[in-house]
Scaffold this active site. Sequence first.
Site, mmCIF file in Angstrom:
data_model
loop_
_atom_site.group_PDB
_atom_site.id
_atom_site.type_symbol
_atom_site.label_atom_id
_atom_site.label_comp_id
_atom_site.label_asym_id
_atom_site.label_seq_id
_atom_site.Cartn_x
_atom_site.Cartn_y
_atom_site.Cartn_z
ATOM 1 N N GLY A 81 2.775 -0.492 2.776
ATOM 2 C CA GLY A 81 2.759 -1.912 3.125
ATOM 3 C C GLY A 81 3.076 -2.162 4.583
ATOM 4 N N GLU A 86 -0.068 5.651 -0.902
ATOM 5 C CA GLU A 86 0.062 5.078 -2.238
ATOM 6 C C GLU A 86 -0.399 6.007 -3.354
ATOM 7 O OE1 GLU A 86 -0.002 1.531 0.530
ATOM 8 O OE2 GLU A 86 -1.059 3.459 0.400
ATOM 9 N N GLU A 94 -0.151 -1.699 6.365
ATOM 10 C CA GLU A 94 -0.967 -2.868 6.050
ATOM 11 C C GLU A 94 -0.508 -4.087 6.847
ATOM 12 O OE1 GLU A 94 -2.474 -2.533 1.562
ATOM 13 O OE2 GLU A 94 -0.321 -2.175 1.748
ATOM 14 N N ALA A 144 6.831 -0.249 0.935
ATOM 15 C CA ALA A 144 7.299 -1.309 0.043
ATOM 16 C C ALA A 144 8.525 -0.827 -0.716
ATOM 17 C CB ALA A 144 6.196 -1.702 -0.931
#
Length: 267
Positions: free
Chosen positions: A119, A142, A122, A73
């Site tokens: 992300g 993360e 994900e 991200a």
Amino acid sequence: MDAVSTQTMYSTLLTSLENGIYVITINRPEKMNALNKDVIQELGDAIGEVYNNPNIKTVIITGAGEKAFVAGADISEFVSLGKSEGSMLARKGQEHLFDRIENAPKPIIAAVNGFSLGGGCELAMSCHFRIASANAKFGQPEVNLGLIPGYGGTQRLTQLIGKGKAMEMMMTADMIGAEEAKSLGLVNYVTTQEELLHKAKEILAKIQTKAPLAVANVIACVNDAAKCDPEGFEKEIERFGDCFITEDMKEGTNAFLEKRKPVFKGK
């Protein structure tokens, strides 16, 4: 049919539609295709096209260049957020994009062509399955930022590779390579960079010869199983019955008895 662009133009994506296969390419190679609010918004809009455009039969999501699928991200967007804003960011992303990919009635494959982190991992996991180039790397780092995955990563990684390995990956922030990802069941195939999209299109071309409504029901039932839905068996029974009132079921069974290939219409 020649490759054609869809009607919508995007600032962060490249899209093309050929032979029913809609290819969505995240086009920020200078930023390792990192997810920011614009990418998430436009990806969600593109998935809206998948739901609504009958010419789109199947989908590939990939990243521009050879280094990254999505390397994470855009962290610069996080620094000013508090609790409620952070929760809203995760909720909006899941509802607008990640959950809509997972629950799409048309098959969506992630073609992972490099780093698939945070992300990006994900995003790949929200797709119905994944294929990867040999240089692909997967991870949920993360905790290095004092965060946890917020776009479904804790749930989907556990579903896909099991509790123990998911715990280890998310607590250590370690990456795994394509072959290990395949051995864990995170990806279905490992290819060269050059063969990646060809392999994805080959798989989707085969799926497109099957009954579309039946395929959509498979997606729904398998998603129920992955979530340990206590009503999963009952929903399978109901959807099995639903198939009997489709034109495709009549065509499929007649074609089998007549020893010919079926021609499905998605009706």
